[in-house]
Design a protein around this motif. Sequence first.
Motif, mmCIF file in Angstrom:
data_model
loop_
_atom_site.group_PDB
_atom_site.id
_atom_site.type_symbol
_atom_site.label_atom_id
_atom_site.label_comp_id
_atom_site.label_asym_id
_atom_site.label_seq_id
_atom_site.Cartn_x
_atom_site.Cartn_y
_atom_site.Cartn_z
ATOM 1 N N GLU A 1 0.821 -1.216 0.000
ATOM 2 C CA GLU A 1 0.000 0.000 0.000
ATOM 3 C C GLU A 1 0.851 1.261 0.000
ATOM 4 O OE1 GLU A 1 -3.563 1.534 -0.645
ATOM 5 O OE2 GLU A 1 -3.390 -0.604 -0.134
ATOM 6 N N PHE A 2 1.976 1.223 0.735
ATOM 7 C CA PHE A 2 2.787 2.437 0.864
ATOM 8 C C PHE A 2 3.843 2.580 -0.223
ATOM 9 C CE2 PHE A 2 0.914 2.920 5.034
ATOM 10 C CZ PHE A 2 0.919 4.293 5.221
ATOM 11 N N ALA A 3 4.154 1.526 -0.962
ATOM 12 C CA ALA A 3 5.167 1.642 -2.015
ATOM 13 C C ALA A 3 4.822 2.726 -3.040
ATOM 14 C CB ALA A 3 5.391 0.293 -2.687
ATOM 15 N N PRO A 4 3.587 2.756 -3.571
ATOM 16 C CA PRO A 4 3.278 3.843 -4.517
ATOM 17 C C PRO A 4 3.272 5.222 -3.872
ATOM 18 C CG PRO A 4 1.335 2.486 -4.089
ATOM 19 C CD PRO A 4 2.492 1.770 -3.494
ATOM 20 N N VAL A 5 2.967 5.296 -2.583
ATOM 21 C CA VAL A 5 3.019 6.582 -1.874
ATOM 22 C C VAL A 5 4.466 7.077 -1.826
ATOM 23 C CG1 VAL A 5 2.662 7.720 0.351
ATOM 24 C CG2 VAL A 5 0.977 6.069 -0.491
ATOM 25 N N ILE A 6 5.372 6.196 -1.399
ATOM 26 C CA ILE A 6 6.784 6.577 -1.295
ATOM 27 C C ILE A 6 7.345 6.918 -2.675
ATOM 28 C CG2 ILE A 6 9.083 5.734 -0.658
ATOM 29 C CD1 ILE A 6 7.685 4.035 1.507
ATOM 30 N N GLU A 7 7.011 6.102 -3.668
ATOM 31 C CA GLU A 7 7.474 6.374 -5.031
ATOM 32 C C GLU A 7 6.973 7.731 -5.518
ATOM 33 O OE1 GLU A 7 7.402 4.240 -9.458
ATOM 34 O OE2 GLU A 7 5.942 3.649 -7.918
ATOM 35 N N GLY A 8 5.715 8.024 -5.252
ATOM 36 C CA GLY A 8 5.138 9.290 -5.686
ATOM 37 C C GLY A 8 5.747 10.495 -5.009
ATOM 38 N N ASN A 9 6.372 10.283 -3.855
ATOM 39 C CA ASN A 9 7.028 11.378 -3.134
ATOM 40 C C ASN A 9 8.512 11.457 -3.437
ATOM 41 O OD1 ASN A 9 4.714 12.349 -1.777
ATOM 42 N ND2 ASN A 9 4.843 10.684 -0.289
ATOM 43 N N GLY A 10 8.928 10.815 -4.528
ATOM 44 C CA GLY A 10 10.317 10.925 -4.968
ATOM 45 C C GLY A 10 11.208 9.782 -4.542
ATOM 46 N N GLY A 11 10.636 8.751 -3.938
ATOM 47 C CA GLY A 11 11.429 7.603 -3.496
ATOM 48 C C GLY A 11 11.763 7.686 -2.020
ATOM 49 N N GLY A 12 12.335 6.598 -1.518
ATOM 50 C CA GLY A 12 12.639 6.553 -0.085
ATOM 51 C C GLY A 12 13.051 5.158 0.310
ATOM 52 N N ALA A 13 12.492 4.658 1.419
ATOM 53 C CA ALA A 13 12.974 3.385 1.948
ATOM 54 C C ALA A 13 11.893 2.675 2.749
ATOM 55 C CB ALA A 13 14.205 3.607 2.824
ATOM 56 N N VAL A 14 12.123 1.366 2.911
ATOM 57 C CA VAL A 14 11.341 0.514 3.806
ATOM 58 C C VAL A 14 12.325 -0.184 4.724
ATOM 59 C CG1 VAL A 14 9.802 -1.484 3.983
ATOM 60 C CG2 VAL A 14 9.530 0.133 2.081
ATOM 61 N N LEU A 15 12.022 -0.199 6.015
ATOM 62 C CA LEU A 15 12.823 -0.941 6.994
ATOM 63 C C LEU A 15 11.930 -1.982 7.646
ATOM 64 C CD1 LEU A 15 15.360 -1.453 8.747
ATOM 65 C CD2 LEU A 15 14.491 0.299 10.320
#
Length: 228
Positions: A110-124
Motif C-alpha cells: 500500500e505504501f510503495a506507490p506513496v513513497i514512489e510518488g514522493n520521490g522515493g525513499g525506503a522501507v525498513l
Amino acid sequence: MDLKNAVVVVTGANRGLGRHLAAQLLERGAKVYGAARRPETVDLAGVIPLRLDITDEESIRSAALIASDATLLVNNAGISTATPLIAGGRDAVRLEMETNFFGPLAVTREFAPVIEGNGGGAVLNILSVLSWLHPADLGSYAAAKAAAWALTNAAREELAPRGITVSALHVGYMDTDMAAVIPADQKADPADVAAQALAGLEEGQHEILADETTRYVKQGLSATPNPA
C-alpha cells in the motif's frame, strides 16, 4: 537515506522498539506518524498518532491516504505467541503468519506507490535472529520471520527501480514486553537497537545486525545443521 527531513510511518509505535524508533526519528528531524491499532496509546509529543491495524487491509488503505507524504516505512509491529509448528494450535500459527508476514507485505504494497510518488525513499523491516535460527518452541514465530526475510530480499529487488530501498534489522532478545520472561542480562537495550537501525538506514545497509548473537548466527548459515 537522509532522515532529517524524512516523513516516516512506524507501525507498532506505541511501545517497545517502535516507540524508541519514533522518538529517535523525531530527534533527527523527521516527521513521524506513530501507527497503532489504538492510536490513543501513542503518547510521544510531536509524533502524529495514526490508526493502523496491519491485519486489516481497509485500515491500511485509510492510513496510506492520511500519511500520503510518507518517504519511509518502518514495519515494526509484530507478535509472538510461543507456538510450536507441529503441536501448537493452527489458529496461533496462522495469526503469527498473518501478523509477521502478511501484515508487513500488505503495508508495503500500500505504501510503495506513496513513497514512489514522493520521490522515493525506503522501507525498513524489523526482523529477528530467528529469521535464521529456528527453535522448535518458537517455530511459528521463526517461520514467519524467515518468510519476512524472504519478503525483504524479494521486495528490495522489485522496488529498487522505483527508487525505494529495502532494509532489514535483525536482532535477538530486547528489553521489551515481548521478551519479559527473559533474564535482563540476555537482552539488548531497545534504545541502542533503534540507534543502530537508524544509523544503518543512513548508511544504506541492506542488513543491520544489532547484536553479537545475531552476527554469530548469520555467519553460521552455511554450516551443516545439527541433528536433533
